[in-house]
Design a protein around this motif. Structure first.
Motif, PDB file in Angstrom:
ATOM      1  N   LYS A 206      61.521  18.850 -14.361  1.00  0.00           N
ATOM      2  CA  LYS A 206      61.171  18.378 -13.012  1.00  0.00           C
ATOM      3  C   LYS A 206      59.728  17.891 -12.964  1.00  0.00           C
ATOM      4  O   LYS A 206      59.431  16.848 -12.377  1.00  0.00           O
ATOM      5  N   GLN A 207      58.821  18.639 -13.593  1.00  0.00           N
ATOM      6  CA  GLN A 207      57.415  18.256 -13.600  1.00  0.00           C
ATOM      7  C   GLN A 207      57.235  16.899 -14.292  1.00  0.00           C
ATOM      8  O   GLN A 207      56.488  16.053 -13.821  1.00  0.00           O
ATOM      9  N   TYR A 208      57.915  16.698 -15.412  1.00  0.00           N
ATOM     10  CA  TYR A 208      57.836  15.429 -16.130  1.00  0.00           C
ATOM     11  C   TYR A 208      58.350  14.282 -15.267  1.00  0.00           C
ATOM     12  O   TYR A 208      57.707  13.239 -15.147  1.00  0.00           O
ATOM     13  N   VAL A 209      59.508  14.467 -14.644  1.00  0.00           N
ATOM     14  CA  VAL A 209      60.091  13.419 -13.799  1.00  0.00           C
ATOM     15  C   VAL A 209      59.170  13.104 -12.629  1.00  0.00           C
ATOM     16  O   VAL A 209      58.934  11.930 -12.305  1.00  0.00           O
ATOM     17  N   HIS A 210      58.632  14.116 -11.997  1.00  0.00           N
ATOM     18  CA  HIS A 210      57.735  13.898 -10.860  1.00  0.00           C
ATOM     19  C   HIS A 210      56.480  13.136 -11.285  1.00  0.00           C
ATOM     20  O   HIS A 210      56.025  12.238 -10.562  1.00  0.00           O
TER      21      HIS A 210
ATOM     22  N   ALA B 204      53.414   8.104 -11.151  1.00  0.00           N
ATOM     23  CA  ALA B 204      52.760   7.001 -11.866  1.00  0.00           C
ATOM     24  C   ALA B 204      53.380   5.666 -11.465  1.00  0.00           C
ATOM     25  O   ALA B 204      52.666   4.676 -11.263  1.00  0.00           O
ATOM     26  N   LYS B 205      54.693   5.625 -11.322  1.00  0.00           N
ATOM     27  CA  LYS B 205      55.389   4.397 -10.907  1.00  0.00           C
ATOM     28  C   LYS B 205      54.921   3.969  -9.522  1.00  0.00           C
ATOM     29  O   LYS B 205      54.637   2.791  -9.294  1.00  0.00           O
ATOM     30  N   ASP B 206      54.831   4.922  -8.590  1.00  0.00           N
ATOM     31  CA  ASP B 206      54.379   4.602  -7.231  1.00  0.00           C
ATOM     32  C   ASP B 206      52.954   4.063  -7.223  1.00  0.00           C
ATOM     33  O   ASP B 206      52.653   3.097  -6.525  1.00  0.00           O
ATOM     34  N   GLU B 207      52.066   4.696  -7.992  1.00  0.00           N
ATOM     35  CA  GLU B 207      50.675   4.251  -8.053  1.00  0.00           C
ATOM     36  C   GLU B 207      50.584   2.831  -8.613  1.00  0.00           C
ATOM     37  O   GLU B 207      49.840   2.001  -8.088  1.00  0.00           O
TER      38      GLU B 207
ATOM     39  N   THR C 226      56.653   2.007 -16.400  1.00  0.00           N
ATOM     40  CA  THR C 226      56.755   3.464 -16.396  1.00  0.00           C
ATOM     41  C   THR C 226      57.720   3.952 -17.459  1.00  0.00           C
ATOM     42  O   THR C 226      57.458   4.953 -18.148  1.00  0.00           O
ATOM     43  N   LYS C 227      58.829   3.259 -17.648  1.00  0.00           N
ATOM     44  CA  LYS C 227      59.772   3.643 -18.705  1.00  0.00           C
ATOM     45  C   LYS C 227      59.109   3.546 -20.073  1.00  0.00           C
ATOM     46  O   LYS C 227      59.246   4.451 -20.906  1.00  0.00           O
ATOM     47  N   GLU C 228      58.383   2.449 -20.310  1.00  0.00           N
ATOM     48  CA  GLU C 228      57.705   2.287 -21.603  1.00  0.00           C
ATOM     49  C   GLU C 228      56.637   3.359 -21.798  1.00  0.00           C
ATOM     50  O   GLU C 228      56.516   3.923 -22.885  1.00  0.00           O
ATOM     51  N   SER C 229      55.869   3.656 -20.748  1.00  0.00           N
ATOM     52  CA  SER C 229      54.833   4.687 -20.843  1.00  0.00           C
ATOM     53  C   SER C 229      55.448   6.059 -21.077  1.00  0.00           C
ATOM     54  O   SER C 229      54.921   6.857 -21.853  1.00  0.00           O
ATOM     55  N   SER C 230      56.552   6.338 -20.398  1.00  0.00           N
ATOM     56  CA  SER C 230      57.236   7.621 -20.573  1.00  0.00           C
ATOM     57  C   SER C 230      57.757   7.763 -22.002  1.00  0.00           C
ATOM     58  O   SER C 230      57.600   8.826 -22.622  1.00  0.00           O
ATOM     59  N   ASP C 231      58.358   6.711 -22.519  1.00  0.00           N
ATOM     60  CA  ASP C 231      58.853   6.735 -23.899  1.00  0.00           C
ATOM     61  C   ASP C 231      57.714   6.989 -24.876  1.00  0.00           C
ATOM     62  O   ASP C 231      57.840   7.803 -25.797  1.00  0.00           O
ATOM     63  N   ALA C 232      56.589   6.300 -24.664  1.00  0.00           N
ATOM     64  CA  ALA C 232      55.438   6.458 -25.554  1.00  0.00           C
ATOM     65  C   ALA C 232      54.884   7.880 -25.476  1.00  0.00           C
ATOM     66  O   ALA C 232      54.511   8.468 -26.495  1.00  0.00           O
ATOM     67  N   MET C 233      54.834   8.445 -24.263  1.00  0.00           N
ATOM     68  CA  MET C 233      54.321   9.798 -24.110  1.00  0.00           C
ATOM     69  C   MET C 233      55.234  10.796 -24.821  1.00  0.00           C
ATOM     70  O   MET C 233      54.754  11.692 -25.516  1.00  0.00           O
ATOM     71  N   ILE C 234      56.531  10.649 -24.663  1.00  0.00           N
ATOM     72  CA  ILE C 234      57.471  11.555 -25.332  1.00  0.00           C
ATOM     73  C   ILE C 234      57.316  11.440 -26.842  1.00  0.00           C
ATOM     74  O   ILE C 234      57.255  12.452 -27.549  1.00  0.00           O
ATOM     75  N   ASP C 235      57.230  10.205 -27.350  1.00  0.00           N
ATOM     76  CA  ASP C 235      57.048  10.009 -28.789  1.00  0.00           C
ATOM     77  C   ASP C 235      55.753  10.659 -29.273  1.00  0.00           C
ATOM     78  O   ASP C 235      55.721  11.305 -30.314  1.00  0.00           O
TER      79      ASP C 235
END
Length: 79
Positions: A11-15, A20-23, A46-55
């Motif tokens: 939940k914390q990750y999704v939020h 970040a998407k809203d900003e 945001t999807k690309e940033s999320s993928d990079a962060m997970i990687d």
């Protein structure tokens, strides 16, 4: 950050991703980008940033290591 349940870590990750998407969308609209286009573009970024962060943070973690990382808390930003 203390231990939390895996569910709370997810939940914390999704939020964080949605914040970040809203900003990003708001900044794009302030710069004159059409609101609908700003929302669509912020989703892609945001999807690309999320993928990079997970990687970057989880690399080739096993399922159990991933669960441990989530219970330890998600990094607060997507950068």
């Amino acid at each position: 950050m203390g231990k939390m349940t895996m569910k709370d870590g997810i939940k914390q990750y999704v939020h964080a991703a949605l914040d970040a998407k809203d900003e990003l969308a708001a900044k794009m609209m302030e710069a004159g980008v059409d609101p609908k286009q700003a929302l669509l573009a912020s989703t892609v970024v945001t999807k690309e940033s999320s993928d990079a962060m997970i990687d970057r943070h989880y690399q080739n973690a096993s399922a159990s290591e991933f669960s441990t990382h989530l219970s330890d808390g998600v990094p607060p930003t997507l950068n």
